[in-house]
Design an enzyme around this catalytic site. Structure first.
Site, short mmCIF file in Angstrom:
data_model
loop_
_atom_site.label_atom_id
_atom_site.label_comp_id
_atom_site.label_asym_id
_atom_site.label_seq_id
_atom_site.Cartn_x
_atom_site.Cartn_y
_atom_site.Cartn_z
N THR A 239 38.17 -5.90 -131.45
CA THR A 239 37.37 -5.86 -132.67
C THR A 239 38.01 -6.81 -133.67
O THR A 239 39.24 -6.83 -133.82
CB THR A 239 37.32 -4.44 -133.26
OG1 THR A 239 36.69 -3.57 -132.32
CG2 THR A 239 36.55 -4.41 -134.57
N ILE B 252 42.43 -1.45 -136.09
CA ILE B 252 41.17 -1.70 -135.42
C ILE B 252 41.49 -2.12 -134.00
O ILE B 252 42.59 -2.58 -133.71
CB ILE B 252 40.31 -2.77 -136.14
CG1 ILE B 252 41.09 -4.08 -136.33
CG2 ILE B 252 39.81 -2.26 -137.47
CD1 ILE B 252 40.26 -5.17 -137.01
N ASP B 253 40.55 -1.93 -133.10
CA ASP B 253 40.79 -2.17 -131.69
C ASP B 253 41.14 -3.63 -131.41
O ASP B 253 40.76 -4.54 -132.17
CB ASP B 253 39.56 -1.79 -130.86
CG ASP B 253 39.20 -0.32 -130.99
OD1 ASP B 253 40.12 0.48 -131.25
OD2 ASP B 253 38.02 0.01 -130.84
N LYS B 254 41.81 -3.85 -130.31
CA LYS B 254 42.21 -5.20 -129.89
C LYS B 254 41.04 -6.17 -129.94
O LYS B 254 41.15 -7.27 -130.49
CB LYS B 254 42.80 -5.15 -128.48
CG LYS B 254 43.03 -6.52 -127.86
CD LYS B 254 43.36 -6.42 -126.38
CE LYS B 254 43.41 -7.81 -125.75
NZ LYS B 254 43.62 -7.74 -124.27
N ARG C 26 32.03 2.79 -131.53
CA ARG C 26 31.72 2.58 -130.10
C ARG C 26 31.27 3.88 -129.45
O ARG C 26 30.31 3.90 -128.68
CB ARG C 26 32.96 2.00 -129.41
CG ARG C 26 33.41 0.67 -130.00
CD ARG C 26 34.81 0.28 -129.56
NE ARG C 26 34.86 -0.02 -128.14
CZ ARG C 26 35.99 -0.26 -127.48
NH1 ARG C 26 37.16 -0.21 -128.10
NH2 ARG C 26 35.95 -0.53 -126.19
#
Length: 350
Positions: free
Chosen positions: A157, A153-155, A256
């Site tokens: 998030t 998962i994104d930084k 997103r």
């Protein structure tokens, strides 16, 4: 035989990790035996697992363990995630462990923690923390050995991640992600009042040719990778909406990108324009209210809340749920305390 659309999609999702061309003088040999003598530090058991999960291909065709490798064959190992070769140095970074056994580790990642080294982040990442937690060091601390991360998962998030602790768990979990059988539900706060109470966003996602750090939906359907996001509205605040998202596929930045595509970027998502006021009034009091909201949640409003998978050893379904982090809870509470006047003449008080 012509490749179907599904075949092409599968090829797009897989990444080559190893490639071998069988020598002209090679005596015909079972492929599992051949690979066990050509892949250093890889057991025959792991190779057989990879064959079982259809990660071994000969001349671009999936084969079984009893396939006889012949001179000139091109043998590849493909996986549903990219191969990197960074050295991972163990670092004593605290982890919020939700569940752990001999095969899997489930953690609740805080916002701000980079999952994987790269792009200027070669320390202080989740992999550095995992190397410490799992006691992996020395020659085993390269990223190829730490291929235990089967998803990311994104930084910025927050939320749940499952980590494989051994070869078998890695291969089985990676296959579940590739088959889209993993359950993943996210909570997001998006700009605008979404018209429908529930819906599905479908659109191929690929890297934006004009900005390598962004992704976009390709409307022609011929570029990018197939992506599907299901959503339902949980709460409405007029100018923003709280939604639950269920991923059918798992593309980079999928939620997103998809919500930006339909005109509802995630609240305070700098990469996709959500850090600007997209809905509301022109009055200074409202602008101040939004600025205060951005301070409460200084990142995109996205949390990986639910994660479900089949345990790689027991075959039993596992399901985990994590509470919303304090910053998202505080933001939602702030919106709840304010109502939009019928004429919106004064905006929201701060």
């Amino acid at each position: 035989m012509a490749e179907t659309e599904e075949d092409l999609q599968e090829i797009q999702e897989m990444f080559e990790h190893f490639r071998f061309v069988v020598d002209k003088g090679q005596t015909p040999l079972r492929i599992d035996k051949y690979l066990s003598t050509h892949m250093e530090n890889t057991s025959r058991h792991r190779i057989q697992l990879a064959i079982k999960q259809e990660y071994i291909r000969v001349n671009d065709t999936v084969v079984k363990a009893n396939y006889i490798a012949k001179p000139g064959d091109v043998i590849t190992l493909v996986m549903p995630f990219e191969k990197h070769e960074y050295e991972i140095r163990p670092e004593n970074i605290p982890l919020n462990v939700v569940y752990e056994d001999e095969d899997v580790l489930v953690i609740n990642k805080p916002a701000g923690l980079v999952v994987h080294p790269g792009h200027g982040h070669f320390s202080g990442t989740l992999l550095n923390a995992l190397a410490w937690h799992l006691g992996i060091d020395g020659k085993d601390s390269c990223d190829d050995r730490l291929g235990i991360l089967v998803h990311r998962i994104d930084k910025d998030t927050s939320g749940l991640l499952v980590i494989a602790k051994n070869d078998e768990a890695q291969l089985v979990l990676a296959k579940q992600f590739f088959d889209h059988s993993i359950e993943r539900r996210y909570i997001a706060i998006v700009w605008g009042n979404i018209k429908e109470d529930s819906g599905t966003i479908t659109g191929n996602i690929g890297r934006d040719p004009n900005d390598r750090l962004r992704f976009k939906v390709f409307k022609d359907g011929t570029n990018g990778k197939h992506a599907v996001t299901h959503y339902k509205v949980l709460e409405r605040f007029g100018y923003v909406t709280v939604v639950e998202c269920r991923l059918e596929t798992g593309r980079t930045h999928q939620i997103r990108v998809h919500f930006n595509y339909i005109g509802h970027p995630l609240f305070n998502d700098e990469r996709y324009g959500g850090d600007q006021i997209k809905e509301g009034t022109i009055y200074s009091k409202y602008r101040q209210f939004i600025e205060n909201c951005f301070k409460i949640l200084p990142r995109q409003a996205l949390h990986a809340k639910t994660l479900g998978f089949i345990h790689p050893r027991t075959g039993k379904p596992m399901s985990f749920d994590s509470p919303l982090p304090e910053d998202m809870t505080a933001l939602i509470d702030k919106w709840r305390r304010y109502t939009i006047p019928a004429d919106a003449s004064d905006g929201l008080s701060s």
